[in-house]
Design a protein around this motif. Structure first.
Motif, short mmCIF file in Angstrom:
data_model
loop_
_atom_site.label_atom_id
_atom_site.label_comp_id
_atom_site.label_asym_id
_atom_site.label_seq_id
_atom_site.Cartn_x
_atom_site.Cartn_y
_atom_site.Cartn_z
N ILE A 234 0.81 -1.23 0.00
CA ILE A 234 0.00 0.00 0.00
C ILE A 234 0.84 1.27 0.00
O ILE A 234 0.37 2.31 -0.39
N PHE A 235 2.10 1.17 0.43
CA PHE A 235 2.90 2.39 0.51
C PHE A 235 4.01 2.46 -0.54
O PHE A 235 4.95 3.25 -0.41
N VAL A 236 3.90 1.65 -1.56
CA VAL A 236 4.82 1.77 -2.70
C VAL A 236 3.97 1.92 -3.96
O VAL A 236 3.15 1.06 -4.27
N ASP A 237 4.17 3.02 -4.64
CA ASP A 237 3.36 3.33 -5.83
C ASP A 237 4.24 3.27 -7.07
O ASP A 237 5.18 4.06 -7.19
N VAL A 238 3.95 2.33 -7.96
CA VAL A 238 4.68 2.25 -9.23
C VAL A 238 3.90 3.07 -10.25
O VAL A 238 2.75 2.77 -10.57
N MET A 239 4.56 4.10 -10.75
CA MET A 239 3.87 5.01 -11.68
C MET A 239 3.86 4.41 -13.10
O MET A 239 4.64 3.50 -13.40
N PRO A 240 3.00 4.93 -13.97
CA PRO A 240 2.96 4.43 -15.35
C PRO A 240 4.30 4.62 -16.05
O PRO A 240 5.08 5.52 -15.68
N ALA A 241 4.56 3.80 -17.06
CA ALA A 241 5.81 3.89 -17.81
C ALA A 241 6.02 5.34 -18.31
O ALA A 241 5.08 6.01 -18.71
N GLY A 242 7.24 5.80 -18.24
CA GLY A 242 7.57 7.13 -18.74
C GLY A 242 7.43 8.23 -17.71
O GLY A 242 7.70 9.40 -18.01
#
Ligand SMILES: NC(=O)c1ccc[n+]([C@@H]2O[C@H](COP(=O)([O-])OP(=O)(O)OC[C@H]3O[C@@H](n4cnc5c(N)ncnc54)[C@H](OP(=O)(O)O)[C@@H]3O)[C@@H](O)[C@H]2O)c1
Length: 343
Positions: free
Chosen positions: A268-276
């Motif tokens: 819940i506390f690690v956010d993988v953002m969209p590519a780029g």
């Protein structure tokens, strides 16, 4: 409701603990210490806590802490918790140390980097490194939790998926990291003065920073082998935040975006953002989130990971509360449902 003590409650991580725990439904702060401010109302020193905290700072007294607390956070410089931990543990009090005293498993390495003899080295083997994304299961039964440093949190969360998958050359990693000035704590220091730190950026401890052995140990745990890393920290003219720009050489083909999303889908506390994407420290200011993006410039064999966190929260006090929640069986997000401040 558990009773909480905070040793070092006048520091930046200490006051963050106070702020976040004030919203916690299962934890109540009962003792706050400061040697310099003993006898003073918390809300007098920190008007932001008026109406929220009616405690008075007291001097550090392990007996008082043991009698009034179920868990004690040490938000103190290194070489403090190591003098009290044994007495508290013997009385059944859990200890969550935000300092480096119990982070490094090898006593000689710790003594070399911290320049003092360890006062309770026999406790090191029972300390659990408080990085939930790696040690959640061990934290559930840990009595002594050693919270990671701020740089080590961002560097480990950034490299972890790649090291676990074995798709990079673990012998030559690079971590180029930038920290806000609050990373140095609230004590008076020339380097933290506005005129010294604003409108400028500089690297420091290039030949070796205290977080290096911790980073190497942690990355080695993810990799299952010893790693080689060049770690260069920088001081930047912002109050909070860490930006870690991490570089590694790919040794196998893989869908990097899918790898990161799969690794952290339940965190819940690690956010993988969209590519780029390029995460900004501003997006995590005041929150317990580490925000990541993974890049492969020009499709070459260099992978670049961008990691941002608030050094005082996911890098310190927030992660410590996350560990407390895990240890006491509370919802892991309790007291931590804070969205980053904007602007
Ligand atoms: N700042 C960050 O971003 C960050 C991130 C991760 C981890 N950490 C670690 O967290 C710890 C606290 O950092 P901080 O930035 O909050 O420090 P800080 O702002 O300098 O505050 C230190 C606190 O500890 C107390 N203290 C100092 N020496 C003590 C001693 N010998 N015995 C008892 N209390 C003592 C101080 O109050 P009195 O002197 O009045 O007692 C003060 O309340 C450090 O070990 C630091 O490395 C900090």
């Amino acid at each position: 409701m558990i009773r909480v003590g905070i040793v070092g409650a006048t520091g930046y991580t200490g006051v963050e603990l106070l702020r976040m725990l004030s919203t916690h439904p299962n934890a109540k702060v009962s003792v706050v210490t400061s040697r310099a401010e003993a006898g003073r109302q918390v809300s007098d020193l920190f008007p932001s806590l008026r109406g929220v905290c009616d405690l008075v700072f007291s001097d550090v007294n392990p007996d008082e802490l043991a009698a009034n607390c179920d868990v004690v956070f040490y938000a103190t410089p290194h070489a403090t918790a190591m003098h009290h931990a044994e007495a508290l543990l013997a009385r059944g009090v859990k200890v969550i140390d935000l300092s480096a005293d119990f982070r490094i498993r090898d006593q000689a390495t710790w003594e070399k980097w911290y320049g003092v003899e360890h006062a309770s080295a026999h406790l090191i083997p029972q300390a659990v490194y408080g990085l939930p994304e790696r040690n959640r299961a061990k934290i559930t039964s840990a009595d002594l939790i050693a919270c990671p440093g701020c740089y080590p949190t961002s560097v480990q969360l950034g490299f972890a998926p790649l090291l676990e998958a074995g798709v990079i050359n673990a012998a030559s990693l690079i971590a180029d990291c930038k920290s806000g000035v609050s990373g140095a704590g609230r004590k008076a220091a020339v380097g933290s003065l506005l005129c010294e730190s604003a409108d400028s950026i500089h690297a420091y401890a290039v030949s070796g920073h205290r977080h290096l052995p911790e980073i190497k140990q942690g990355l080695g745990d993810f990799a299952g082998t010893e790693v080689g890393i060049t770690f260069v920290p920088h001081l930047t003219p912002m109050i909070r935040g860490i930006q870690a720009t991490l570089y590694a050489t790919l040794t196998a083909e893989c869908d990097l975006q899918a790898l990161f999303e799969a690794r952290y889908k339940d965190e819940i506390f690690v956010d993988v953002m969209p590519a780029g994407s390029s995460p900004a420290t501003r997006t995590v200011r005041g929150s317990n989130v580490c925000r990541l993006a993974v890049h492969r410039p020009q499709g070459g064999d260099t992978v670049v990971i961008l990691a941002v966190e608030d050094n005082l929260i996911k890098g310190a006090a927030g992660q410590a509360i996350q560990c407390m929640n895990i240890r006491f069986g509370f919802n892991e997000a309790e007291g931590l449902s804070l969205v980053g401040l904007m602007p």
